[in-house]
Design a protein around this motif. Sequence first.
Motif, mmCIF file in Angstrom:
data_model
loop_
_atom_site.group_PDB
_atom_site.id
_atom_site.type_symbol
_atom_site.label_atom_id
_atom_site.label_comp_id
_atom_site.label_asym_id
_atom_site.label_seq_id
_atom_site.Cartn_x
_atom_site.Cartn_y
_atom_site.Cartn_z
ATOM 1 N N THR A 119 10.447 4.809 1.391
ATOM 2 C CA THR A 119 9.729 6.061 1.152
ATOM 3 C C THR A 119 8.978 5.926 -0.163
ATOM 4 O OG1 THR A 119 11.599 7.067 0.006
ATOM 5 C CG2 THR A 119 11.458 7.417 2.389
ATOM 6 N N ALA A 120 7.937 6.748 -0.309
ATOM 7 C CA ALA A 120 7.095 6.631 -1.496
ATOM 8 C C ALA A 120 6.452 7.965 -1.803
ATOM 9 C CB ALA A 120 6.017 5.565 -1.269
ATOM 10 N N THR A 121 5.826 8.036 -2.970
ATOM 11 C CA THR A 121 5.057 9.202 -3.385
ATOM 12 C C THR A 121 3.566 8.880 -3.292
ATOM 13 O OG1 THR A 121 4.951 8.518 -5.693
ATOM 14 C CG2 THR A 121 6.887 9.809 -5.000
ATOM 15 N N PHE A 122 2.734 9.901 -3.468
ATOM 16 C CA PHE A 122 1.292 9.643 -3.490
ATOM 17 C C PHE A 122 0.901 8.839 -4.732
ATOM 18 C CE2 PHE A 122 1.055 13.141 -0.373
ATOM 19 C CZ PHE A 122 0.241 12.520 0.568
ATOM 20 N N ALA A 123 1.655 8.964 -5.806
ATOM 21 C CA ALA A 123 1.386 8.122 -6.979
ATOM 22 C C ALA A 123 1.613 6.653 -6.632
ATOM 23 C CB ALA A 123 2.289 8.546 -8.136
ATOM 24 N N ASP A 124 2.682 6.367 -5.880
ATOM 25 C CA ASP A 124 2.923 4.987 -5.421
ATOM 26 C C ASP A 124 1.769 4.509 -4.550
ATOM 27 O OD1 ASP A 124 5.490 4.976 -6.617
ATOM 28 O OD2 ASP A 124 6.387 5.872 -4.817
ATOM 29 N N LEU A 125 1.308 5.383 -3.667
ATOM 30 C CA LEU A 125 0.214 5.007 -2.774
ATOM 31 C C LEU A 125 -1.067 4.734 -3.551
ATOM 32 C CD1 LEU A 125 -1.162 4.627 -0.062
ATOM 33 C CD2 LEU A 125 -1.279 7.114 0.183
ATOM 34 N N ALA A 126 -1.344 5.539 -4.556
ATOM 35 C CA ALA A 126 -2.550 5.335 -5.365
ATOM 36 C C ALA A 126 -2.531 3.967 -6.036
ATOM 37 C CB ALA A 126 -2.673 6.443 -6.402
ATOM 38 N N ARG A 127 -1.340 3.551 -6.481
ATOM 39 C CA ARG A 127 -1.239 2.235 -7.117
ATOM 40 C C ARG A 127 -1.352 1.099 -6.102
ATOM 41 N NH1 ARG A 127 2.570 5.187 -10.271
ATOM 42 N NH2 ARG A 127 4.265 4.649 -8.828
ATOM 43 N N ALA A 128 -0.907 1.340 -4.874
ATOM 44 C CA ALA A 128 -0.869 0.278 -3.868
ATOM 45 C C ALA A 128 -2.185 0.106 -3.126
ATOM 46 C CB ALA A 128 0.245 0.564 -2.863
ATOM 47 N N ARG A 129 -3.100 1.042 -3.279
ATOM 48 C CA ARG A 129 -4.320 1.026 -2.459
ATOM 49 C C ARG A 129 -5.131 -0.243 -2.597
ATOM 50 N NH1 ARG A 129 -8.097 5.865 -3.554
ATOM 51 N NH2 ARG A 129 -9.173 5.214 -1.655
ATOM 52 N N ALA A 130 -5.082 -0.854 -3.753
ATOM 53 C CA ALA A 130 -5.920 -2.028 -3.996
ATOM 54 C C ALA A 130 -5.384 -3.280 -3.301
ATOM 55 C CB ALA A 130 -6.041 -2.289 -5.492
#
Length: 448
Positions: free
Chosen positions: A355-366
């Motif tokens: 599971t993750a947060t949107f902050a995690d997703l923002a960092r992983a997008r690249a």
Amino acid sequence: MGLSVEVVETTELGDRSYVAHDGAVAVVVDPQRDIDRVEAVLARHGLRCALVVETHIHNDYVTGGHELARRTGAAYLVAAGDDVSFDRDAVSDGDVRTAGSLTVRVVATPGHTDHHLSYVVSRGAESAVFTGGSLLFGGVGRTDLVDPDRTEELARAQFRSARRLAAELGDDVPVYPTHGFGSFCSSGSAAAGATSTIGDERRRNDALVEQDEDAFVTKLVAGLTAYPRYYAHMSALNRQGPGAPDLSPPEPVDPDELRRRIRAGEWVVDLRDRTAYAAEHVGGTISIALGDRFSTYLGWLIPWGSPLTLIGETADQVADAQRQLVRIGVDRLAGAAVGTPSELAKPEEVRTYPTATFADLARARADAGVHIIDVRREDERAAGHIPGSTHIPLHSLLDRLGEVPRGRLWVHCAAGTRAAIAASLLARAGHDVVLVDDDFAANSHRFG
């Protein structure tokens, strides 16, 4: 005692049923399938049920009206215009019935359905109106369920019905709708609160504040969103006169049989919290947490009539789920298993995903190979979304699995509930998933 009204809340479907009484005799309005809750109200107050009334042939649940009338010997009031296969007291606009010291006047309020009725229940000078899917708190019932091609026609009828009620009733008359508390049968600007009156609705209701019929219709139609697929089956069941539900415990399913059903591709649904499911679950199961939207989402997604097995932490949890399901016509489970994943499956059959947060997703997008799956509705997507994300609404996911990209999938919705269901369905289909269990509105700025 004057006119009293007891509310029987069904928060899971966003509906209310009512018991109106004079202290001795009762009128029951739009009872849900599990009528033991209504029977408990009647017993608690020492009431005789004289009338059971339906405002319309329901699209979002199986009625308990036919069975309650049979058990109590009450007259069963259903619109004369509705084609049903059972005997009833066929009523039309202007008809009047009595129950003890109560008078019940029938008012035709078409719009939500063709033959929709409202009921004005009075005792002396005191009255209340039971409006079903017509005049709701702040809005009205949706008008696209009978026939999508007739949505505008029925929206015009709905506008006129709401205004008729406002014209005929005084400001102090309480309004008791069946829908409008989270039900997908409602539309427009739903208002919060436990009570309302005709006067309150004059000041806030879409159909009463907006004076121009064309403008009202345009706004109502534009605001209609997707509704659960199981609705397609409810009207037919209700026209048959449904009997009592079977709430006896389902057959227990042992680990070997559970394994066989999963391998056969049957629906095996885990009722636990989505976080617990992500941390550990039996591979091939589906996560639909037991809560206020459990039956809605399960009924929306499962192929109708498919065998269904539940996994619960306790027998009580399974029983709670079963009660929700009989309200939408899922009458018998194929079985149920109780226990933890490690108790119900071999170690190699237990799965997990992060599971993750949107902050995690923002960092992983690249990162290469990261794909974002947005499972919100079309209207939510139009209001704002993550650039580059793939949009597949949850209710379309099973039909569109072929469009899902390969690679790690970060699955999100508005707050986590739908994303959790989607993540489990995608994992079941063999995808590598991350559940974004977070609030989108509070984090949308991260993706501007």
